[in-house]
Scaffold this active site. Structure first.
Site, PDB file in Angstrom:
ATOM      1  N   GLU A  18       0.457  -8.684   3.886  1.00 13.48           N
ATOM      2  CA  GLU A  18       1.423  -7.778   3.259  1.00 13.48           C
ATOM      3  C   GLU A  18       1.760  -8.186   1.828  1.00 13.48           C
ATOM      4  OE1 GLU A  18       2.572  -4.988   4.366  1.00 13.48           O
ATOM      5  OE2 GLU A  18       1.720  -5.064   6.383  1.00 13.48           O
ATOM      6  N   ASP A  27       2.723   1.278  -2.789  1.00 17.04           N
ATOM      7  CA  ASP A  27       1.551   0.723  -2.115  1.00 17.04           C
ATOM      8  C   ASP A  27       0.321   1.592  -2.371  1.00 17.04           C
ATOM      9  OD1 ASP A  27       1.751   2.953  -0.465  1.00 17.04           O
ATOM     10  OD2 ASP A  27       2.338   1.834   1.330  1.00 17.04           O
TER      11      ASP A  27
END
Length: 205
Positions: A18, A27
């Site tokens: 992550e 993202d």
């Protein structure tokens, strides 16, 4: 029957996958994210453009978030799995969300006892293209005991580093050995420290 939990190795590789960012960013699919893969869909805090958090807040958010995904994996599993498989499933659930996890083909195959088919189904979650090396690493983690190899964050990276020596111990729920970090320290006993330990025992429970 003890409930399974995310292991230290599983947590370390999940964080590596992550990343750790203290300022909000978008993202690979344009979703505002902060901390260790935290999005507004996971609960508070609401991620807004320009949001910043402290390192301590990042850790607290992750600790709260990961409980949600561990609970989702526990709920979805109807059969026992190895520790490496459980960790891989938490990682996948953290990425795709509890709803998608609960209805996934790979979960259905796991519960039907089809491990090889479940691994193949994990690889079906290959969108966007940037996720493919992570998904390949999760699929490998799913079927590879930690006694054989430590997991990778992605297939393009080296296995996660374990700072301390490791030993194999048995998870109380399944017969697959689990690798956990330990820090061995030699202990030299004398009559004096034995008596001290014995006398202090009531205070330590």
């Amino acid at each position: 029957r003890l409930l399974m939990d995310l292991s230290p190795i599983g947590e370390a590789v999940l964080i590596a996958r992550e990343g750790r960012r203290l300022k909000a960013y978008k993202d690979s699919v344009g979703v505002l994210t902060i901390g260790i893969g935290h999005t507004s869909a996971a609960g508070p805090p609401l991620v807004t453009a320009g949001l910043t958090i402290t390192s301590a807040e990042c850790d607290a958010i992750f600790a709260r978030d990961v409980r949600t995904y561990v609970a989702a994996v526990r709920k979805g599993l109807k059969v026992p799995v190895s520790q490496n498989a459980f960790d891989a499933l938490v990682s996948i659930c953290y990425n795709i969300g509890p709803g998608a996890f609960a209805t996934s083909t790979f979960l259905k195959r796991i519960n039907a006892g089809d491990t090889a088919g479940a691994r193949d189904a994990i690889l079906m979650w290959n969108k966007p293209a940037a996720i493919i090396t992570r998904r390949e690493a999760e699929a490998a983690q799913f079927v590879t005991a930690y006694t054989s190899a430590l997991p990778r964050a992605t297939t393009s990276q080296k296995p996660i580093a374990v700072a301390a020596p490791v030993i194999a111990v048995m998870h109380p729920e399944v017969p697959t050995p689990v690798i956990v970090p330990v820090t061995p320290a030699p202990v030299r006993w004398s009559l004096g420290n034995w008596l001290t330990t014995w006398l202090m025992k009531p205070f330590y429970g």
